[in-house]
Design a protein around this motif. Structure first.
Motif, PDB file in Angstrom:
ATOM      1  N   GLY A   1      -8.576  -3.714  -7.206  1.00  0.00           N
ATOM      2  CA  GLY A   1      -7.210  -3.187  -7.246  1.00  0.00           C
ATOM      3  C   GLY A   1      -7.149  -1.836  -6.561  1.00  0.00           C
ATOM      4  N   GLY A   2      -5.948  -1.493  -6.109  1.00  0.00           N
ATOM      5  CA  GLY A   2      -5.746  -0.182  -5.492  1.00  0.00           C
ATOM      6  C   GLY A   2      -6.040   0.936  -6.483  1.00  0.00           C
ATOM      7  N   LYS A   3      -5.746   0.688  -7.742  1.00  0.00           N
ATOM      8  CA  LYS A   3      -6.025   1.683  -8.777  1.00  0.00           C
ATOM      9  C   LYS A   3      -7.518   1.968  -8.851  1.00  0.00           C
ATOM     10  CE  LYS A   3      -3.462   1.672 -12.680  1.00  0.00           C
ATOM     11  NZ  LYS A   3      -2.957   1.180 -13.987  1.00  0.00           N
TER      12      LYS A   3
ATOM     13  N   TRP B   1       3.046   8.777  -9.191  1.00  0.00           N
ATOM     14  CA  TRP B   1       2.601   7.550  -9.866  1.00  0.00           C
ATOM     15  C   TRP B   1       1.828   7.960 -11.118  1.00  0.00           C
ATOM     16  CZ3 TRP B   1      -2.326   4.410  -8.866  1.00  0.00           C
ATOM     17  CH2 TRP B   1      -2.255   3.169  -9.520  1.00  0.00           C
TER      18      TRP B   1
ATOM     19  N   ASN C   1       2.060   9.505  -1.441  1.00  0.00           N
ATOM     20  CA  ASN C   1       2.337   8.095  -1.743  1.00  0.00           C
ATOM     21  C   ASN C   1       3.660   7.739  -1.071  1.00  0.00           C
ATOM     22  OD1 ASN C   1       3.484   6.338  -4.722  1.00  0.00           O
ATOM     23  ND2 ASN C   1       2.460   5.505  -2.936  1.00  0.00           N
TER      24      ASN C   1
ATOM     25  N   ASN D   1       6.191   5.193  -5.430  1.00  0.00           N
ATOM     26  CA  ASN D   1       6.486   4.748  -6.780  1.00  0.00           C
ATOM     27  C   ASN D   1       6.453   6.037  -7.597  1.00  0.00           C
ATOM     28  OD1 ASN D   1       6.474   3.781  -9.364  1.00  0.00           O
ATOM     29  ND2 ASN D   1       4.542   2.656  -9.205  1.00  0.00           N
TER      30      ASN D   1
ATOM     31  N   ASP E   1      -1.770   6.939  -0.296  1.00  0.00           N
ATOM     32  CA  ASP E   1      -1.591   5.675  -1.011  1.00  0.00           C
ATOM     33  C   ASP E   1      -0.478   4.901  -0.310  1.00  0.00           C
ATOM     34  OD1 ASP E   1      -0.897   3.614  -2.738  1.00  0.00           O
ATOM     35  OD2 ASP E   1      -1.107   4.820  -4.555  1.00  0.00           O
TER      36      ASP E   1
ATOM     37  N   ILE F   1       0.213   1.582  -0.556  1.00  0.00           N
ATOM     38  CA  ILE F   1       0.325   0.247  -1.148  1.00  0.00           C
ATOM     39  C   ILE F   1       1.694  -0.408  -0.909  1.00  0.00           C
ATOM     40  CG2 ILE F   1       1.041   0.988  -3.484  1.00  0.00           C
ATOM     41  CD1 ILE F   1      -1.653  -1.254  -3.849  1.00  0.00           C
ATOM     42  N   TYR F   2       2.753   0.425  -0.713  1.00  0.00           N
ATOM     43  CA  TYR F   2       4.093  -0.134  -0.467  1.00  0.00           C
ATOM     44  C   TYR F   2       4.459  -0.165   1.020  1.00  0.00           C
ATOM     45  CZ  TYR F   2       4.616   0.096  -5.489  1.00  0.00           C
ATOM     46  OH  TYR F   2       4.433  -0.101  -6.834  1.00  0.00           O
TER      47      TYR F   2
ATOM     48  N   ALA G   1      -1.770  -6.254  -3.893  1.00  0.00           N
ATOM     49  CA  ALA G   1      -0.986  -6.557  -5.099  1.00  0.00           C
ATOM     50  C   ALA G   1       0.518  -6.611  -4.859  1.00  0.00           C
ATOM     51  CB  ALA G   1      -1.304  -5.531  -6.191  1.00  0.00           C
TER      52      ALA G   1
ATOM     53  N   ARG H   1      -6.321  -8.583  -8.535  1.00  0.00           N
ATOM     54  CA  ARG H   1      -7.131  -7.378  -8.543  1.00  0.00           C
ATOM     55  C   ARG H   1      -7.962  -7.177  -7.275  1.00  0.00           C
ATOM     56  NH1 ARG H   1      -4.437  -5.033  -9.964  1.00  0.00           N
ATOM     57  NH2 ARG H   1      -5.680  -3.267 -10.627  1.00  0.00           N
TER      58      ARG H   1
ATOM     59  N   TYR I   1      11.657   0.236  -6.747  1.00  0.00           N
ATOM     60  CA  TYR I   1      12.124   1.004  -7.896  1.00  0.00           C
ATOM     61  C   TYR I   1      13.289   1.892  -7.476  1.00  0.00           C
ATOM     62  CZ  TYR I   1       7.188   0.040  -8.841  1.00  0.00           C
ATOM     63  OH  TYR I   1       5.970  -0.569  -8.970  1.00  0.00           O
TER      64      TYR I   1
END
Ligand SMILES: *Cc1c(COP(=O)(O)O)cnc(C)c1O
Length: 398
Positions: free
Chosen positions: A99-101, A125, A171, A175, A203, A205-206, A237, A246, A324
């Motif tokens: 996962g990115g986390k 985040w 980010n 988020n 980050d 991810i989006y 994800a 994940r 969001y």
């Protein structure tokens, strides 16, 4: 004797996961809750991706793999960066994690020490400050303003820098706010990072969930000097509706990626073998399903922003990406319901859940109390009903 470590004692569970658990338990009691709490796409993982995992199982691809991912996954990641960002990485400069986390966690463990300062723009985040703190560094929260599109001003960034500044977290798209930095803004940040010599954790991810033809730029692509100081955190994800699989990944200087790999080798080992095969298909296969999901998100964004801005006393920034919205409810703080005063985002979120039967995540969890976060990764029908409930319940505050 203390049972728990000081580290563990200072942690609380991820608030976004906690809200969703509360909403689910109300649902289980037969209460119809509309949830804007989700941090994941409501779509199913595309068929071709699932098929790749089934094939991997059937072919017996079910054993340990190299720690940082199979060669075909690393190559799929490398091709993605080349294709989308014009960035050239070697296999030794990319790493797949659970996962990115997890990618971010490994990175924090790899580069932070006690005394290091890490600049975290707020709204942030939820997991950044705790992961920085778990690596014994100090998160330095720098507020951004709604009227500046929730973007860090160069002035505020410069003020926050000290000789201890080790890194800045960006980010984009964000988020919880959905804001995103333009190329020009990133160039300014990159110049500062190079001249003051700090790292940028980007980050992304989006990256693929953006609207109005916005072009996401990776800060790492803005020159050789900034590339050397950037680690990109990414994952499958959000783009491919694969939150449960994940698989996240990171790209950056070989020295850092190799340290991250060592940490991973002594903790989780490789991410799941079959999820890696699915991710090869996700990154390298047809992308039409992504476009369909983004079209649906954009339609919902337009609706939700429009309606929120029509509610008296509410303002809502129009997101550029992610799924969001982060509306400002500050004008309702200080009002009461049945003699009980609502003074902050947590109390307003409780009110929405208990009275309106709508789950939202309090802005304070993202470091910005005037706001609530609503995810629109839910059906347009639920969005309509949920907004009507919020609107009606706000009328009952006096
Ligand atoms: C969801 C998310 C991630 C990573 O999620 P994983 O499920 O661990 O891949 C990283 N950063 C942000 C901002 C996110 O919203």
């Amino acid at each position: 004797m203390n049972v728990l470590s000081n580290r563990a004692k200072s942690l609380k569970p991820s608030p976004t996961l906690a809200i969703n658990a509360r909403a689910k338990s109300m649902q289980a009691q037969g209460i119809h809750v509309i949830s804007f709490g989700a941090g994941e796409p409501d779509f199913d993982t595309p068929r071709n991706i699932k098929a790749a995992a089934v094939k991997a199982i059937e072919e017996g691809f079910t054993k340990y793999t190299p720690v940082g991912g199979t060669e075909d996954l690393k190559d799929a990641i490398i091709n993605k960066f080349q294709r989308d960002n014009g960035l050239t990485y070697k296999r030794s400069e990319v790493l797949a994690s659970c996962g990115g986390k997890h990618s971010f966690y490994n990175l924090a463990q790899a580069i932070f020490d006690e005394g290091d300062e890490v600049i975290v723009p707020a709204p942030y985040w939820v997991s950044y400050p705790p992961m920085v703190a778990l690596a014994r560094a100090d998160p330095i929260i720098v507020e951004t303003k709604e009227e500046n599109g929730f973007k860090l001003s160069m002035e505020d960034l410069k003020k926050a820098l000290t000789p201890k500044t080790k890194a800045l977290i960006i980010n984009s798209p964000s988020n919880p706010t959905g804001s995103a930095y333009s190329k020009k803004e990133l160039e300014e940040i990159a110049d500062l990072a190079v001249s003051k010599n700090f790292f940028v954790i980007s980050d992304e991810i989006y990256e693929k969930i953006v609207y109005d033809h916005f072009k996401v730029v990776s800060i790492a692509s803005l020159g050789e000097e900034i590339r050397k100081r950037t680690v990109i955190v990414h994952g499958v994800a959000k783009t491919y509706a694969m939150t449960g699989w994940r698989i996240g990944y990171a790209a950056g200087p070989e020295e850092i990626v190799s340290a991250m790999s060592n940490i991973q080798s002594q903790s989780t080992s490789n991410p799941t073998s079959i999820a890696q095969k699915a991710s090869v298909e996700a990154l390298g296969g047809p992308q039409e399903d992504v476009a369909k999901m983004v079209t649906a998100f954009e339609q919902r964004r337009n609706y939700i922003v429009d309606r929120l801005n029509k509610i008296p006393g509410v303002s809502c920034f129009k997101p550029i990406g992610a799924f969001y919205v982060f509306p400002n409810f500050f004008s309702y703080y200080g009002k009461s319901y049945q003699g009980k005063k609502i003074t902050n985002s947590t109390e307003l979120a409780d009110y929405f859940l208990e009275v309106a039967r709508v789950a939202v995540v309090p802005g304070i969890e993202f470091g910005a109390d005037p706001f609530e976060r609503l995810s629109y990764a839910t059906s347009l029908e639920d969005i309509k009903e949920g907004l009507t409930r919020i609107e009606e319940s706000l009328k009952n505050l006096a």
